[in-house]
Design a protein around this motif. Sequence first.
Motif, short mmCIF file in Angstrom:
data_model
loop_
_atom_site.label_atom_id
_atom_site.label_comp_id
_atom_site.label_asym_id
_atom_site.label_seq_id
_atom_site.Cartn_x
_atom_site.Cartn_y
_atom_site.Cartn_z
N ARG A 1 0.86 -1.19 0.00
CA ARG A 1 0.00 0.00 0.00
C ARG A 1 0.89 1.24 0.00
N LEU A 2 0.73 2.11 -0.98
CA LEU A 2 1.66 3.21 -1.20
C LEU A 2 1.02 4.55 -0.86
N ILE A 3 1.63 5.25 0.11
CA ILE A 3 1.18 6.58 0.53
C ILE A 3 2.37 7.53 0.41
N ALA A 4 2.18 8.64 -0.28
CA ALA A 4 3.22 9.66 -0.38
C ALA A 4 2.99 10.71 0.71
N VAL A 5 4.09 11.16 1.28
CA VAL A 5 4.04 12.15 2.35
C VAL A 5 4.67 13.44 1.82
N ASP A 6 3.82 14.42 1.52
CA ASP A 6 4.23 15.72 1.00
C ASP A 6 5.21 15.56 -0.16
N GLY A 7 6.45 16.06 -0.03
CA GLY A 7 7.40 16.02 -1.12
C GLY A 7 7.77 14.63 -1.58
N GLY A 8 7.43 13.61 -0.81
CA GLY A 8 7.64 12.24 -1.25
C GLY A 8 6.85 11.90 -2.51
N ALA B 1 -2.70 7.93 -1.81
CA ALA B 1 -2.97 9.27 -1.27
C ALA B 1 -1.66 10.02 -1.12
N VAL B 2 -1.76 11.35 -1.12
CA VAL B 2 -0.64 12.23 -0.79
C VAL B 2 -1.09 13.07 0.40
N ILE B 3 -0.37 12.99 1.51
CA ILE B 3 -0.81 13.63 2.73
C ILE B 3 0.28 14.54 3.28
N GLY B 4 -0.12 15.59 3.98
CA GLY B 4 0.82 16.51 4.62
C GLY B 4 0.33 17.93 4.49
N ASP B 5 1.17 18.88 4.89
CA ASP B 5 0.77 20.27 4.70
C ASP B 5 1.00 20.72 3.25
N LEU B 6 1.66 19.86 2.46
CA LEU B 6 1.82 20.03 1.01
C LEU B 6 2.56 21.31 0.66
N ASP B 7 3.55 21.65 1.48
CA ASP B 7 4.37 22.82 1.18
C ASP B 7 5.65 22.45 0.43
N SER B 8 5.88 21.14 0.21
CA SER B 8 7.11 20.70 -0.44
C SER B 8 6.86 19.98 -1.76
N ILE B 9 5.65 19.61 -2.05
CA ILE B 9 5.34 18.89 -3.28
C ILE B 9 5.53 19.82 -4.48
#
Length: 216
Positions: free
Chosen positions: A24-31, A44-52
């Motif tokens: 199961r693949l989850i990306a964390v912000d810039g990941g 899903a992509v989760i985080g404050d999304l300031d690095s993506i």
Amino acid sequence: MTTLVGGAPVGAATLRAALARAPRLIAVDGGADAVQGAGLVPEAVIGDLDSISPAARAAFADRLHPVAEQDSTDFAKARRTFPGPAIAVGFIGARVDHFLACLSELARGGAPCILLGEEDCVCIAAADMALDLAPGTRVSLWPLGPAEGRSTGLEWPIDGIAMSPAGRVGTSNRATGRVTLSLSGAPTALILPADALDAMLAARQMGPRRPGPPSL
């Protein structure tokens, strides 16, 4: 089991190793950029999304789960949202403060999670563990507070040693064969070579290995 991908550099072999065991693949912000670069699509992509990056943001627009609060790290946000057992890549090898924050998050408890890097795998040790390791395997213990324990199968046993971050620690020990650990006190990080990932997974009872890694 879940693979969390963070924003620190992630080698293709490391990502494959994680996904082979935790599909199961989850990306964390810039990941998300590492995931996109590998030709994969996260759940899903989760985080404050300031690095993506703008490119990854556009590619995964329907999978973004922004969490705006700034009182916790993106890793902590991901662990709260996807709380099951996980292997986390892209959290070792860049900023030291980010890595230490991840270690603190693991020490707070919850389902077991392993931080996997190019050289090492790291988890919070269980109170009682058994590790099937080849003789000579590096075994390091890093206490996050006052801790003590007993061991078998270590070249330098830890019995009777009071460990603490500002005192004696247990780094660069070596296995003489199968290792058992009984630990008490503060949470203690267990650090093994990355190629001992399966031994760490088994010791933390993190589920069977699943075949069929995605093609990168």
